[in-house]
Design an enzyme around this catalytic site. Structure first.
Site, PDB file in Angstrom:
ATOM      1  N   THR A  95      -5.745 -42.967  38.546  1.00 42.93           N
ATOM      2  CA  THR A  95      -6.874 -42.714  37.646  1.00 42.93           C
ATOM      3  C   THR A  95      -7.120 -43.932  36.757  1.00 42.93           C
ATOM      4  O   THR A  95      -8.260 -44.389  36.600  1.00 42.93           O
ATOM      5  CB  THR A  95      -6.629 -41.453  36.806  1.00 42.93           C
ATOM      6  OG1 THR A  95      -6.213 -40.391  37.676  1.00 42.93           O
ATOM      7  CG2 THR A  95      -7.881 -41.028  36.074  1.00 42.93           C
ATOM      8  N   LYS A 100     -10.540 -26.113  38.753  1.00 41.87           N
ATOM      9  CA  LYS A 100      -9.620 -26.538  37.691  1.00 41.87           C
ATOM     10  C   LYS A 100      -8.785 -25.333  37.294  1.00 41.87           C
ATOM     11  O   LYS A 100      -9.201 -24.190  37.467  1.00 41.87           O
ATOM     12  CB  LYS A 100     -10.405 -27.037  36.474  1.00 41.87           C
ATOM     13  CG  LYS A 100      -9.602 -27.945  35.577  1.00 41.87           C
ATOM     14  CD  LYS A 100      -9.600 -29.372  36.117  1.00 41.87           C
ATOM     15  CE  LYS A 100      -8.707 -30.296  35.349  1.00 41.87           C
ATOM     16  NZ  LYS A 100      -8.959 -31.696  35.707  1.00 41.87           N
ATOM     17  N   ASP A 142      -3.017 -32.810  35.258  1.00 44.64           N
ATOM     18  CA  ASP A 142      -4.001 -33.154  34.221  1.00 44.64           C
ATOM     19  C   ASP A 142      -3.179 -33.245  32.927  1.00 44.64           C
ATOM     20  O   ASP A 142      -1.947 -33.457  32.994  1.00 44.64           O
ATOM     21  CB  ASP A 142      -5.108 -32.081  34.128  1.00 44.64           C
ATOM     22  CG  ASP A 142      -6.325 -32.555  33.328  1.00 44.64           C
ATOM     23  OD1 ASP A 142      -7.191 -33.240  33.889  1.00 44.64           O
ATOM     24  OD2 ASP A 142      -6.402 -32.259  32.111  1.00 44.64           O
TER      25      ASP A 142
HETATM   26  P1  NDP Z   1      -1.328 -36.803  29.704  1.00 44.89           P
HETATM   27  O1  NDP Z   1      -0.851 -35.473  29.332  1.00 44.89           O
HETATM   28  O2  NDP Z   1      -0.488 -37.690  30.546  1.00 44.89           O
HETATM   29  O3  NDP Z   1      -1.738 -37.652  28.413  1.00 44.89           O
HETATM   30  C1  NDP Z   1      -2.670 -37.171  27.501  1.00 44.89           C
HETATM   31  C2  NDP Z   1      -2.783 -38.166  26.370  1.00 44.89           C
HETATM   32  O4  NDP Z   1      -3.890 -37.810  25.547  1.00 44.89           O
HETATM   33  C3  NDP Z   1      -1.560 -38.157  25.470  1.00 44.89           C
HETATM   34  O5  NDP Z   1      -1.404 -39.424  24.919  1.00 44.89           O
HETATM   35  C4  NDP Z   1      -1.958 -37.140  24.408  1.00 44.89           C
HETATM   36  O6  NDP Z   1      -1.260 -37.284  23.196  1.00 44.89           O
HETATM   37  C5  NDP Z   1      -3.410 -37.438  24.239  1.00 44.89           C
HETATM   38  N1  NDP Z   1      -4.102 -36.214  23.789  1.00 44.89           N
HETATM   39  C6  NDP Z   1      -4.137 -35.021  24.408  1.00 44.89           C
HETATM   40  N2  NDP Z   1      -4.806 -34.123  23.691  1.00 44.89           N
HETATM   41  C7  NDP Z   1      -5.205 -34.750  22.612  1.00 44.89           C
HETATM   42  C8  NDP Z   1      -5.946 -34.351  21.510  1.00 44.89           C
HETATM   43  N3  NDP Z   1      -6.411 -33.099  21.352  1.00 44.89           N
HETATM   44  N4  NDP Z   1      -6.204 -35.286  20.582  1.00 44.89           N
HETATM   45  C9  NDP Z   1      -5.750 -36.545  20.719  1.00 44.89           C
HETATM   46  N5  NDP Z   1      -5.023 -36.992  21.772  1.00 44.89           N
HETATM   47  C10 NDP Z   1      -4.771 -36.096  22.699  1.00 44.89           C
HETATM   48  O7  NDP Z   1      -2.752 -36.551  30.420  1.00 44.89           O
HETATM   49  P2  NDP Z   1      -3.583 -37.522  31.359  1.00 44.89           P
HETATM   50  O8  NDP Z   1      -3.379 -38.936  30.970  1.00 44.89           O
HETATM   51  O9  NDP Z   1      -3.349 -37.117  32.755  1.00 44.89           O
HETATM   52  O10 NDP Z   1      -5.087 -37.082  31.006  1.00 44.89           O
HETATM   53  C11 NDP Z   1      -5.852 -37.751  30.020  1.00 44.89           C
HETATM   54  C12 NDP Z   1      -7.329 -37.452  30.273  1.00 44.89           C
HETATM   55  O11 NDP Z   1      -7.695 -37.926  31.577  1.00 44.89           O
HETATM   56  C13 NDP Z   1      -7.710 -35.974  30.261  1.00 44.89           C
HETATM   57  O12 NDP Z   1      -9.019 -35.852  29.750  1.00 44.89           O
HETATM   58  C14 NDP Z   1      -7.719 -35.607  31.737  1.00 44.89           C
HETATM   59  O13 NDP Z   1      -8.544 -34.499  31.991  1.00 44.89           O
HETATM   60  C15 NDP Z   1      -8.292 -36.875  32.329  1.00 44.89           C
HETATM   61  N6  NDP Z   1      -8.042 -37.119  33.744  1.00 44.89           N
HETATM   62  C16 NDP Z   1      -6.769 -37.125  34.244  1.00 44.89           C
HETATM   63  C17 NDP Z   1      -6.561 -37.405  35.586  1.00 44.89           C
HETATM   64  C18 NDP Z   1      -5.199 -37.516  36.172  1.00 44.89           C
HETATM   65  O14 NDP Z   1      -5.099 -37.856  37.345  1.00 44.89           O
HETATM   66  N7  NDP Z   1      -4.133 -37.276  35.421  1.00 44.89           N
HETATM   67  C19 NDP Z   1      -7.689 -37.627  36.505  1.00 44.89           C
HETATM   68  C20 NDP Z   1      -8.970 -37.671  35.857  1.00 44.89           C
HETATM   69  C21 NDP Z   1      -9.114 -37.400  34.539  1.00 44.89           C
HETATM   70  P3  NDP Z   1      -0.064 -36.250  22.845  1.00 44.89           P
HETATM   71  O15 NDP Z   1       1.070 -36.670  23.732  1.00 44.89           O
HETATM   72  O16 NDP Z   1       0.183 -36.480  21.410  1.00 44.89           O
HETATM   73  O17 NDP Z   1      -0.582 -34.898  23.139  1.00 44.89           O
HETATM   74  O1  2IT Z   2      -9.757 -34.474  36.268  1.00 46.05           O
HETATM   75  C1  2IT Z   2      -9.282 -34.823  37.374  1.00 46.05           C
HETATM   76  O2  2IT Z   2      -9.988 -35.349  38.242  1.00 46.05           O
HETATM   77  C2  2IT Z   2      -7.854 -34.608  37.612  1.00 46.05           C
HETATM   78  N1  2IT Z   2      -7.167 -34.139  36.729  1.00 46.05           N
HETATM   79  C3  2IT Z   2      -7.249 -34.930  38.951  1.00 46.05           C
HETATM   80  C4  2IT Z   2      -7.588 -33.890  39.968  1.00 46.05           C
HETATM   81  C5  2IT Z   2      -6.892 -34.026  41.290  1.00 46.05           C
HETATM   82  O3  2IT Z   2      -7.008 -33.064  42.069  1.00 46.05           O
HETATM   83  O4  2IT Z   2      -6.255 -35.039  41.574  1.00 46.05           O
END
Ligand code: NDP
Ligand code: 2IT
Length: 448
Positions: free
Chosen positions: A212, A129, A169
């Protein structure tokens, strides 16, 4: 839950001393250790070979300065990270997070979880990461590009299509990946699959954007089906409104659920008619605005300040898709009181240990993040495969593969839990199934 094994207690003490203050990392390690006790009893070799000590110590940790120039001409400095945790089963793989809260402890918890998640996919990918405390919110496009270029100028010395393949992420989507891909190509003079989550014009894969969120719903549906239930006709609450939340909403709706609430870090909206996803997509993906604006154009919807209140909304299925420790004990109690039957973790570590304990005691179906959100990284691997072969597969083909991978992950974690005497405990099942494959590869590779 507590750790009973003397061996695991000793390793935990070392971790706490060596990685002082990294609370999220301790949380992630503790959860895995609690699951591994029955595995250690059956495999005394693990202690002799120091497998656990090696697993908690990253193979390599890179920390670097990222200097860039803002729109006023002022120099700004952020800190960049890449933690290459474990490469026993394949090249390092895992996302990059850009968020002001990022420090080493967050990157390490995410990197540690990634080892087991990637193993669970059944694909040959190791765990890593990275990211930065850079906050993309409110930055101009030019500022984001200059930051990404500076970040990649250092990162490109450490990654490669067969070495370490970052992705997105929180705060890193296809725009940021595009800028980093361009800089990598310029410096290394190679057009290769060194990053995933690229957009289609940069040789990305169809379905990676959706993967995801879709994968989360496929796995949750498999879990519900086993219990004689489904998304059909259920009320769903989804925290977040970023990449994972948006496509979880899309798939949950396609599967017959009604998503009634979503959030961002400022607050949440409740729409009894089911959220208008086209509006959320426009606000969040195109205009980069706040979710509060949704209520201005949807008279039946309400907006409430503060994001934790979303868990007081009555639902059958809860999908936390925002960030870590989003559901605490109080939120878990509210969900249980309101009749929630299933929780699927789209975010990484979104439930606190106390919340998980409550869910498990109350008999709620609980799909842990390592399994439930693995569809993103699994589809990243499909993107790597297409890039290596210089081909691109159809949406249907990638989606079918993703669905099959999620079904297999569900079956593996369910069966591992049963085999190790904790039937129905998918946290233990996911940790055990993910661990065994990595441990076997480490044993076979000797002391490295
Ligand atoms: P984005 O940046 O696209 O979206 C994040 C969302 O979560 C936004 O709505 C954001 O709101 C909100 N958020 C972030 N931080 C906080 C906080 N401290 N408190 C409340 N809300 C918060 O990220 P992703 O959708 O890609 O990621 C979301 C989650 O999924 C994370 O935990 C990530 O690690 C996990 N994940 C992502 C993957 C991927 O492929 N993208 C794969 C697997 C897991 P705001 O805009 O107001 O900050
Ligand atoms: O938490 C996760 O699995 C991710 N943010 C995606 C990682 C990836 O390499 O696609």
């Amino acid at each position: 839950m507590t750790i009973h094994s003397e061996y695991l207690k000793r390793v935990m003490e070392t971790v706490k001393k060596r990685d002082y203050g990294e609370v999220e990392f301790f949380q992630a390690v503790t959860e895995v250790f609690e699951s591994l006790e029955p595995v250690l009893e059956r495999n005394p070799d693990i202690e002799r070979l120091g497998i656990i000590e090696r697993l908690v110590e990253p193979e390599r940790q890179i920390i670097f300065r990222v200097s860039w120039v803002d729109d006023t001409g002022r120099v700004r400095v952020n800190r960049g990270y890449r933690v290459e945790f474990n490469s026993a089963i394949g090249p390092y793989k895992g996302g990059l997070r850009f968020h002001s809260s990022v420090y080493l402890g967050i990157i390490k918890f995410l990197g540690f979880e990634q080892i087991f998640k990637n193993s669970l996919t059944g694909l040959p990918i190791g765990g890593a990461k990275g990211g930065s405390d850079f906050n993309p919110k409110g930055k101009s496009d030019g500022e984001v590009m200059r930051f990404c270029q500076s970040f990649m100028t250092e990162l490109c010395k450490h990654i490669g299509a067969d070495t370490d393949v970052p992705a997105g992420d929180i705060g890193v989507g296809s725009r940021e990946i595009g800028y980093m891909f361009g800089q990598y190509k310029r410096i290394r003079n190679e057009f290769v699959g060194v990053l995933t989550g690229k957009d289609l014009t940069n040789s990305g894969s169809l379905v990676r954007t959706e993967a995801t969120g879709y994968g989360l719903c496929y796995l949750t549906e498999a879990m519900l089906r086993d219990a004689g239930k489904s998304f059909k006709g259920s009320a769903v609450v989804i925290s977040g409104s970023g990449n994972v939340a948006i496509y979880a909403t899309e798939k949950a709706t396609q599967l017959g659920g009604k998503v009634v609430a979503m959030s961002d870090s400022d607050g949440y909206i409740y729409d009894p008619d089911g959220v208008d996803l086209a509006c959320i997509k426009r606000l969040k993906e195109v205009e980069r605005k706040r979710i509060s604006e949704y209520a201005e154009t949807h008279p039946k919807a309400t907006y409430t300040e503060g994001c934790s209140g979303i868990w007081s909304v009555k639902c059958d299925i809860a999908l936390p898709c925002a960030t870590q420790n989003d559901i605490d004990k109080k939120s878990a109690e509210l969900l249980i009181q309101n009749g929630c039957i299933a929780v699927g973790e789209g975010a990484n570590m979104p439930s606190t240990p106390e919340a998980i304990e409550l869910f498990q005691k109350s008999g709620i179906l609980f799909a842990p993040a390592k399994a439930a959100n693995a569809g993103g990284v699994a589809t990243s691997h499909l993107e790597m495969s297409q890039n290596s072969q210089r081909v691109s597969w159809s949406f249907e083909k990638v989606d079918m593969k993703l669905m099959q991978i999620m079904e297999d992950i569900y079956a593996n974690m369910r069966d591992a839990a049963k085999e190790y005497g904790c039937e129905g405990n998918f946290v233990a099942g996911a940790n055990i199934a993910g661990f065994l494959k990595v441990a076997d590869a480490m044993k076979a590779q000797g002391v490295v």
